[in-house]
Write an enzyme that holds these catalytic residues in place. Structure first.
Site, PDB file in Angstrom:
ATOM      1  N   GLU A   1     -32.660 -12.189 -19.819  1.00  0.00           N
ATOM      2  CA  GLU A   1     -33.954 -12.583 -19.231  1.00  0.00           C
ATOM      3  C   GLU A   1     -33.810 -14.048 -18.839  1.00  0.00           C
ATOM      4  OE1 GLU A   1     -36.315 -10.402 -18.787  1.00  0.00           O
ATOM      5  OE2 GLU A   1     -35.465  -8.795 -19.997  1.00  0.00           O
TER       6      GLU A   1
ATOM      7  N   CYS B   1     -40.808 -19.284 -17.549  1.00  0.00           N
ATOM      8  CA  CYS B   1     -39.895 -18.680 -16.568  1.00  0.00           C
ATOM      9  C   CYS B   1     -40.661 -18.125 -15.383  1.00  0.00           C
ATOM     10  CB  CYS B   1     -39.067 -17.599 -17.238  1.00  0.00           C
ATOM     11  SG  CYS B   1     -40.090 -16.437 -18.151  1.00  0.00           S
TER      12      CYS B   1
ATOM     13  N   SER C   1     -31.549 -19.808 -19.569  1.00  0.00           N
ATOM     14  CA  SER C   1     -31.312 -20.176 -18.172  1.00  0.00           C
ATOM     15  C   SER C   1     -30.326 -19.215 -17.516  1.00  0.00           C
ATOM     16  CB  SER C   1     -30.760 -21.600 -18.114  1.00  0.00           C
ATOM     17  OG  SER C   1     -29.531 -21.657 -18.809  1.00  0.00           O
TER      18      SER C   1
HETATM   19  P1  NAD Z   1     -30.570 -22.347 -22.293  1.00  0.00           P
HETATM   20  O1  NAD Z   1     -29.892 -21.321 -21.459  1.00  0.00           O
HETATM   21  O2  NAD Z   1     -30.094 -23.742 -22.253  1.00  0.00           O
HETATM   22  O3  NAD Z   1     -30.553 -21.930 -23.840  1.00  0.00           O
HETATM   23  C1  NAD Z   1     -31.055 -20.686 -24.281  1.00  0.00           C
HETATM   24  C2  NAD Z   1     -30.377 -20.324 -25.585  1.00  0.00           C
HETATM   25  O4  NAD Z   1     -28.994 -20.079 -25.334  1.00  0.00           O
HETATM   26  C3  NAD Z   1     -30.427 -21.413 -26.664  1.00  0.00           C
HETATM   27  O5  NAD Z   1     -30.623 -20.810 -27.921  1.00  0.00           O
HETATM   28  C4  NAD Z   1     -29.036 -22.034 -26.565  1.00  0.00           C
HETATM   29  O6  NAD Z   1     -28.630 -22.640 -27.777  1.00  0.00           O
HETATM   30  C5  NAD Z   1     -28.203 -20.807 -26.248  1.00  0.00           C
HETATM   31  N1  NAD Z   1     -26.900 -21.068 -25.608  1.00  0.00           N
HETATM   32  C6  NAD Z   1     -26.521 -22.116 -24.841  1.00  0.00           C
HETATM   33  N2  NAD Z   1     -25.236 -21.970 -24.458  1.00  0.00           N
HETATM   34  C7  NAD Z   1     -24.798 -20.802 -24.987  1.00  0.00           C
HETATM   35  C8  NAD Z   1     -23.563 -20.090 -24.928  1.00  0.00           C
HETATM   36  N3  NAD Z   1     -22.499 -20.549 -24.271  1.00  0.00           N
HETATM   37  N4  NAD Z   1     -23.474 -18.897 -25.575  1.00  0.00           N
HETATM   38  C9  NAD Z   1     -24.530 -18.402 -26.239  1.00  0.00           C
HETATM   39  N5  NAD Z   1     -25.712 -19.037 -26.339  1.00  0.00           N
HETATM   40  C10 NAD Z   1     -25.848 -20.210 -25.708  1.00  0.00           C
HETATM   41  O7  NAD Z   1     -32.119 -22.259 -21.900  1.00  0.00           O
HETATM   42  P2  NAD Z   1     -33.307 -23.169 -22.412  1.00  0.00           P
HETATM   43  O8  NAD Z   1     -33.226 -24.499 -21.752  1.00  0.00           O
HETATM   44  O9  NAD Z   1     -33.394 -23.092 -23.889  1.00  0.00           O
HETATM   45  O10 NAD Z   1     -34.565 -22.340 -21.837  1.00  0.00           O
HETATM   46  C11 NAD Z   1     -35.087 -22.519 -20.567  1.00  0.00           C
HETATM   47  C12 NAD Z   1     -34.639 -21.398 -19.649  1.00  0.00           C
HETATM   48  O11 NAD Z   1     -35.031 -20.131 -20.184  1.00  0.00           O
HETATM   49  C13 NAD Z   1     -35.288 -21.483 -18.286  1.00  0.00           C
HETATM   50  O12 NAD Z   1     -34.311 -21.291 -17.297  1.00  0.00           O
HETATM   51  C14 NAD Z   1     -36.279 -20.320 -18.292  1.00  0.00           C
HETATM   52  O13 NAD Z   1     -36.591 -19.799 -17.027  1.00  0.00           O
HETATM   53  C15 NAD Z   1     -35.569 -19.333 -19.143  1.00  0.00           C
HETATM   54  N6  NAD Z   1     -36.519 -18.359 -19.669  1.00  0.00           N
HETATM   55  C16 NAD Z   1     -36.517 -17.078 -19.165  1.00  0.00           C
HETATM   56  C17 NAD Z   1     -37.458 -16.144 -19.605  1.00  0.00           C
HETATM   57  C18 NAD Z   1     -37.497 -14.742 -19.072  1.00  0.00           C
HETATM   58  O14 NAD Z   1     -38.143 -13.902 -19.688  1.00  0.00           O
HETATM   59  N7  NAD Z   1     -36.847 -14.433 -17.962  1.00  0.00           N
HETATM   60  C19 NAD Z   1     -38.385 -16.520 -20.572  1.00  0.00           C
HETATM   61  C20 NAD Z   1     -38.354 -17.832 -21.051  1.00  0.00           C
HETATM   62  C21 NAD Z   1     -37.412 -18.743 -20.603  1.00  0.00           C
END
Ligand code: NAD
Length: 488
Positions: free
Chosen positions: A252, A286, A232
């Site tokens: 990303e 995404c 995110s």
């Molecule tokens: P998220 O940001 O909640 O989590 C993503 C990852 O980050 C997980 O492994 C989580 O454990 C980790 N994380 C959380 N807090 C952290 C921190 N403080 N430090 C380091 N790592 C941390 O996202 P999500 O809910 O798993 O995924 C959905 C999001 O991903 C959506 O916003 C979507 O748009 C995005 N996404 C983007 C792309 C792209 O290519 N741009 C592709 C797929 C998903």
């Protein structure tokens, strides 16, 4: 339950082998049935420290292998993944909820990524730059950046790990993967394949756990110079702001992607594209279409056809119905957000065209199911038109002038992908030039391919994956200015 889940439950993959994690446990659930399918152990500080040390030790030996050796390892990895694709897809469906056939497609695309980056690995080269003074030469070298931490989300548990893994391996970087705590088993199965492919110990590791402790510890670690993150925008910003040292970041992040349909569009094609990209993977993409702007003269027709096609989508438990169009949502949070965005739109005057509730029936009683939903006559006061929903909901609004539609499409903090359907050449060029996003797809909705760079702008991120450019993110330049004296 597949045997592999019992085998990999609670494991980390470090120094080339699986170890039982010593940290606290988190349950992993099947979102279609609300059943616990296994657990992960949250990596402890000691496990993180020894994993990073092993990766650091593996770096120079791996980077100094001939590129051909790394390429062969990637080809072997691709073949192993292809061979076991069905078992891997089953595990993905169990932990993520998407229908089996879709999961199988994702695994096969991961195998393709292995072969693509195997082929790219042997074509990385430097440059020689002429100097103004005789007797000098400038050599531009590319060197592997060092240990990479890959932090990934749950919506594409294989590909989003794989793009980072393949590029890092091709470049000569060891990689420590911290998969989403909701979908850890696909990543552990990929790790098992790297072991079978003979990739040396320490080059690939998987550390499980939550983001706040394990993810953040990797971000903070002084021996990790690059973070490859997909997730995110909120977490991406947090990572950028919390980095304790200068690091290379590829982020990303989220999107709120628009589709423009003009009166010059092939309407059936536009409808087909809208259905696919709004609802595939339950909108948990995404680059999902979150909002649609349709020229007023074709607005009613488009909505009728879009609603009819959406109602035909088949929802089901992705294992019992492998060919279903849609499975369960992967998590409670995006389901709640979908409901919130829907209610917000209805409260502000939107019209519900189809969906709007969970499907009825015993089969859907326990799982995270929701009908694909369309709201019409939307305005930019509504959350669905401005924020990422990440669920099976799309807002639709009419427009009168293409200028207005493009301005609305750009009226968001995100800049990931945009779509347009029009057969008019001028409109095509205007959309390509004026949509302020990293990826524009015109007259189709498959914005990303393995051969071309894929990344976001604005709050959708920095850096790219895919393509040659995605590989170069794992290198740093070195300029060697050589005084050889010849011709001086
Ligand atoms: P998220 O940001 O909640 O989590 C993503 C990852 O980050 C997980 O492994 C989580 O454990 C980790 N994380 C959380 N807090 C952290 C921190 N403080 N430090 C380091 N790592 C941390 O996202 P999500 O809910 O798993 O995924 C959905 C999001 O991903 C959506 O916003 C979507 O748009 C995005 N996404 C983007 C792309 C792209 O290519 N741009 C592709 C797929 C998903």
């Amino acid at each position: 339950m597949p045997e592999v889940l019992a085998r990999l439950s609670g494991k980390q993959f470090v120094q080339g082998r699986f170890i039982a994690g010593e940290g606290g446990q988190l349950a992993v659930r099947n979102p279609a049935r609300d059943e616990v399918i296994g657990h992960i152990a949250v990596a402890t500080p000691a496990e993180i420290a020894s994993t990073v040390a092993a990766a650091l030790a593996a770096w120079r030996p791996w980077a100094s292998q001939p590129a051909r050796v790394r390429a062969e390892a990637l080809h072997a990895l691709g073949r192993l993944i292809e061979t076991d694709a069905a078992a891997m897809a089953q595990v993905m469906t169990l932990e993520q909820g998407k229908p089996f056939n879709e999961a199988l497609g994702e695994i096969r695309k991961l195998a393709e990524a292995c072969h693509f980056y195997a082929e790219e690995a042997v074509r990385v080269h430097g440059e020689i730059i002429p100097n103004d003074q005789p007797g000098y030469q400038s050599l531009i070298l590319r060197e592997a950046i060092g240990v990479v931490a890959a932090i990934t989300p749950w919506n594409y548990p294989a590909e989003l790990v794989g793009w980072k893994l393949c590029a890092a391996l091709a470049a000569g970087c060891p990689i420590i993967i911290k998969p989403s705590e909701f979908t850890p088993f696909t990543a552990l199965m990929i790790a098992e394949k790297t072991q079978q492919a003979g990739i040396p110990a320490g080059v690939v590791s998987v550390l499980n756990g939550d983001g706040a402790s394990v993810g953040q510890a990797l971000v903070d670690h002084p021996d990790i110079p690059k973070i490859a993150f997909t997730g995110s925008s909120r977490t991406g910003l947090r990572i950028q702001q919390s980095c304790p040292a200068i690091k290379r970041l590829s982020l990303e992040l989220g999107g709120n992607c628009p589709l423009l349909v003009t009166r010059h569009a092939d309407l059936p094609q536009a409808v087909q594209g809208a259905v696919r990209r709004s609802f595939r993977n339950m909108g948990q993409i995404c680059i999902a279409i979150n909002r649609i702007y349709v020229e007023r003269t074709v607005y009613a027709d488009f909505l009728d056809q879009f609603a009819a096609a959406t109602r035909k989508l088949i929802i089901g438990d992705g294992l019992l119905n492998p060919a279903a169009d849609l499975g369960a949502m992967a998590q409670v949070a995006p389901l709640q957000k979908t409901r919130q965005h829907l209610q917000d739109a209805l409260d502000k005057g939107a019209r519900l065209v189809t969906g709007g509730a969970a499907p009825e029936g015993e089969a859907f009683g326990k799982g995270l199911f929701f009908q694909p939903s369309i709201v019409a006559d939307c305005t930019h006061e509504m959350l669905v038109m401005r924020e990422e929903t990440f669920g099976p909901l799309v807002g639709v609004a009419p427009f009168d002038r293409l200028d207005d539609a493009i301005a609305l499409a750009n009226d968001t903090p995100y800049g990931l992908a945009a779509y347009a359907y029009t057969q008019n050449l001028q409109e095509i060029h205007r959309c390509a030039a004026e949509l302020d996003v990293g990826n524009v797809a015109i007259n189709h909705v498959d914005a990303g391919i393995m051969n071309a760079p894929y990344g976001g702008r604005k709050q959708s991120g920095v850096g790219v994956e895919h393509g040659r450019e995605g590989l170069l993110e794992y290198f740093q330049f070195k300029h060697v200015r050589l005084r050889h004296g010849v011709g001086a």
